[in-house]
Scaffold this motif. Structure first.
Motif, PDB file in Angstrom:
ATOM      1  N   ASP A 175       0.865  -1.183   0.000  1.00  0.00           N
ATOM      2  CA  ASP A 175       0.000   0.000   0.000  1.00  0.00           C
ATOM      3  C   ASP A 175       0.901   1.232   0.000  1.00  0.00           C
ATOM      4  N   THR A 176       0.737   2.111  -0.962  1.00  0.00           N
ATOM      5  CA  THR A 176       1.610   3.273  -1.082  1.00  0.00           C
ATOM      6  C   THR A 176       0.809   4.559  -1.201  1.00  0.00           C
ATOM      7  N   TRP A 177       1.364   5.623  -0.685  1.00  0.00           N
ATOM      8  CA  TRP A 177       0.818   6.966  -0.902  1.00  0.00           C
ATOM      9  C   TRP A 177       1.921   7.991  -0.700  1.00  0.00           C
ATOM     10  N   CYS A 188       5.102   6.649   1.589  1.00  0.00           N
ATOM     11  CA  CYS A 188       4.988   5.535   2.528  1.00  0.00           C
ATOM     12  C   CYS A 188       4.616   4.279   1.752  1.00  0.00           C
ATOM     13  N   TYR A 196      -4.061   0.694   9.879  1.00  0.00           N
ATOM     14  CA  TYR A 196      -3.491   1.996  10.185  1.00  0.00           C
ATOM     15  C   TYR A 196      -4.334   3.053   9.503  1.00  0.00           C
ATOM     16  N   ASP A 197      -4.146   4.263   9.952  1.00  0.00           N
ATOM     17  CA  ASP A 197      -4.888   5.406   9.422  1.00  0.00           C
ATOM     18  C   ASP A 197      -3.928   6.222   8.566  1.00  0.00           C
ATOM     19  N   ARG A 198      -4.098   6.172   7.252  1.00  0.00           N
ATOM     20  CA  ARG A 198      -3.208   6.900   6.347  1.00  0.00           C
ATOM     21  C   ARG A 198      -3.118   8.383   6.702  1.00  0.00           C
ATOM     22  N   GLU A 199      -4.274   8.972   6.942  1.00  0.00           N
ATOM     23  CA  GLU A 199      -4.308  10.413   7.215  1.00  0.00           C
ATOM     24  C   GLU A 199      -3.562  10.750   8.496  1.00  0.00           C
ATOM     25  N   THR A 202       0.222  10.287   7.953  1.00  0.00           N
ATOM     26  CA  THR A 202       0.745  11.400   7.168  1.00  0.00           C
ATOM     27  C   THR A 202       0.912  12.638   8.029  1.00  0.00           C
TER      28      THR A 202
END
Length: 577
Positions: A175-177, A188, A196-199, A202
């Motif tokens: 999973d990437t962003w 990431c 996990y919470d991406r926001e 970040t």
């Protein structure tokens, strides 16, 4: 004659844990032979890991598939006799099935490639540029690496082999962003099952990056990659020039404590992009990849980073004051509860890391310490002394920023410890020699002298009335075995050994719940000699062991109750948000 080295990676047997490597050489036909070398260690992880043990099916051919003779001349070098051959194609396979941030792992779902354990180089030609073309397994759709992209799909570029060896590669379906922080693109890549919470990640990583940019004054990267491997039980990281590989428990994000520990890991490895990858001791670059690269300075680059990781988490507001002080106290307790702190200095631990730190055994705690913990203690003393003696106008941040400017940005070289000391004293106007000298000695600093100056104290809260044998035990298959024996304490003097089975103590059978063991310790008196029945190598022995008061420490760092207003002001600067 212009020389070229390029690579192609493919995966014909990922389920069996192999990557197939094709290494193409051009322009080496003027040489009677070329020596093809695989590194034996990974920068940032100071242990000879013998990556060549995983190499199989080495072969060399011409473009027309004419076999080119070669022979292996030592453990990690293949001599290829290709004189007159303008183009040589070398192929080999690498087995990778070790879970760590330092070693390759390949299975049906993904491939993590440690570059020093994947790519070889031509001896004497580390300065050549190179490209890496990756042919992923058909079920894999993403490639994450710090290597520069080229116009060709799935092909990457390194301007020299030091860059190549410092850029691990993750291939799979991670999973990437991406997100930008102060002009630098960050990415990431989250590998494996985890919630996990991406926001939130970040936001929190952005806060850490901004604080570290503030400390150092500028960020040398245009792109930075965080790769996190998720496992059932894992914690650790390895720094790289514009990336890091992290490992954590897949449930780490669910609890505040474990999540903050993860953020401290992020802070630690990101700090290294300045402090070790660029600002570094002289011995750590350019590297000799075939043998140990010795330095006494790991207490600076790893110890200071270990001090700053939790401090940055505090400055970012993730730790409250008590949480930070508890985290700092762990360094002191870890060092002072190892008898080895009387035998090994932080500098000696740095130098001997190649044979000690990554190879612990049952006696390690008696003879050694970690330069991570002891270096963090020295860094705390430096930071606090600078704050106190400059009336809060300077701190260790200023020293690091100045050192980065001088040794990396201006002079582009590594430093000697005495040069760092001289610069630190010039920048701060404070005499810091005693702390630098302490890093090379087993004589302990009076740390409370530093803590008191900013309104804090270190207090040992352990109950030293508690009796002890000076051992640690573990239960294996229902029996109690001695795991460690503390130097110069009761069990040590009596001759108890690691691996001994504890059968009975003072006539009471030892059970897995340790009730009898705890009962004897709680009802006996200091100096009493008690019989301990053990089994060793199939033979039963009775040894007489004297009970003594425990020497274990349990330090806490607390505010001084009667601190002056000035002490409190300086303390607030030390732990300010």
């Amino acid at each position: 004659m212009t020389k070229y080295v390029n690579f192609e990676l493919s995966f014909s047997e990922p389920q069996a844990h192999y990557v197939d490597v094709q290494m193409t050489l051009e322009g080496f036909d003027d040489l009677p032979y070329t020596d093809i070398v695989m590194p034996v260690w990974a920068p940032g992880s100071y242990l000879i890991r013998e990556y060549s043990k995983n190499v199989e099916r080495f072969a060399a051919v011409s473009p027309t598939e004419e076999k080119i003779p070669f022979k292996k001349i030592n453990k990690n070098t293949w001599r290829v006799y290709g004189q007159g051959k303008h183009k040589i194609i070398i192929t080999y396979s690498v087995y990778g099935f070790e879970v760590s941030v330092r070693t390759s792992f390949i299975d049906a779902s993904r491939a993590f490639l440690s570059p020093v354990g994947t790519f070889m180089y031509v001896d004497g030609y580390l300065d050549l540029d190179t490209t890496v073309k990756i042919i992923p397994h058909p079920t894999w759709h993403k490639i994450s690496t710090g290597l520069a992209k080229t116009e060709e799909a799935n092909t990457f570029y390194a301007s020299n082999f030091d860059i190549l060896f410092d850029a691990p590669i993750e291939i799979g379906n991670q999973d990437t962003w991406t997100f930008e922080v102060e002009g630098v693109l960050h990415e990431c890549a989250m590998v494996g099952v985890a919630e996990y919470d991406r926001e939130q990640l970040t936001q929190d990583i952005t806060t850490i990056v901004k604080e570290e940019n503030r400390i150092w004054g500028s960020n040398p990267n245009s792109y930075y990659l965080f790769v996190t491997h998720h496992h059932q039980n894992a914690y650790g990281g390895l720094e790289h020039l514009n990336s890091t590989i992290l490992a954590t428990n897949r449930f780490a994000y669910a609890q505040p404590t474990t999540y903050k520990n993860y953020l401290a890991l992020v802070a630690h490895e990101y700090f290294h992009l300045w402090h070790v990858k660029r600002l570094r001791p002289k011995a750590l670059g350019p590297f000799d990849y075939t043998q140990e690269n010795y330095t006494t300075g790991l207490w600076v680059i790893e110890g200071f980073t270990s001090y700053y990781d939790n401090l940055i988490v505090r400055r970012c507001g993730f730790f409250d004051e008590d949480e930070y002080l508890q985290a700092l106290a762990i360094d002191f307790n870890t060092v002072y509860n190892r008898p080895g702190h009387t035998l090994q200095s932080a500098a000696a631990a740095s130098f001997d890391t190649w044979i000690k730190h990554y190879r612990p055994d049952e006696n390690s705690h008696n003879v050694s310490i970690s330069y991570y913990n002891k270096g963090a203690m020295h860094a705390a003393a430096l930071d606090i002394k600078i704050i106190a003696e400059t009336n809060g106008k300077k701190r260790l941040d200023d020293v690091l920023r100045a050192a980065y400017q001088k040794f990396y940005l201006i002079e582009n070289r590594g430093f000697e410890e005495d040069e760092l000391l001289t610069l630190a004293e010039e920048v701060t106007g404070v005499s810091l020699k005693e702390i630098f000298e302490a890093a090379h000695s087993t004589e302990e600093l009076d740390y409370n002298r530093y803590f008191n100056a900013v309104g804090y104290q270190m207090v040992d809260t352990a109950n030293h009335k508690h009796l002890s044998l000076g051992i640690k035990t573990e239960i294996t298959n229902g029996i109690t075995l001695i795991k460690t024996v503390d130097r110069n304490f009761s069990a040590w003097d009596a001759g108890l050994n690691v691996g001994d089975e504890l059968i009975a103590i003072k006539g009471y059978r030892i059970e897995p719940n340790n009730k009898a063991y705890d009962y004897i310790l709680s009802t006996s008196v200091e100096g009493e000699k008690i019989p301990v029945l053990i089994a060793r190598d199939g033979l039963v022995h009775t040894l007489e062991v004297e009970l003594r008061k425990s020497q274990k420490k349990s330090f806490e760092i607390q505010r001084l109750i009667n601190a002056s207003a000035e002490q409190r002001r300086l303390g607030n600067i030390w732990l300010s948000l």
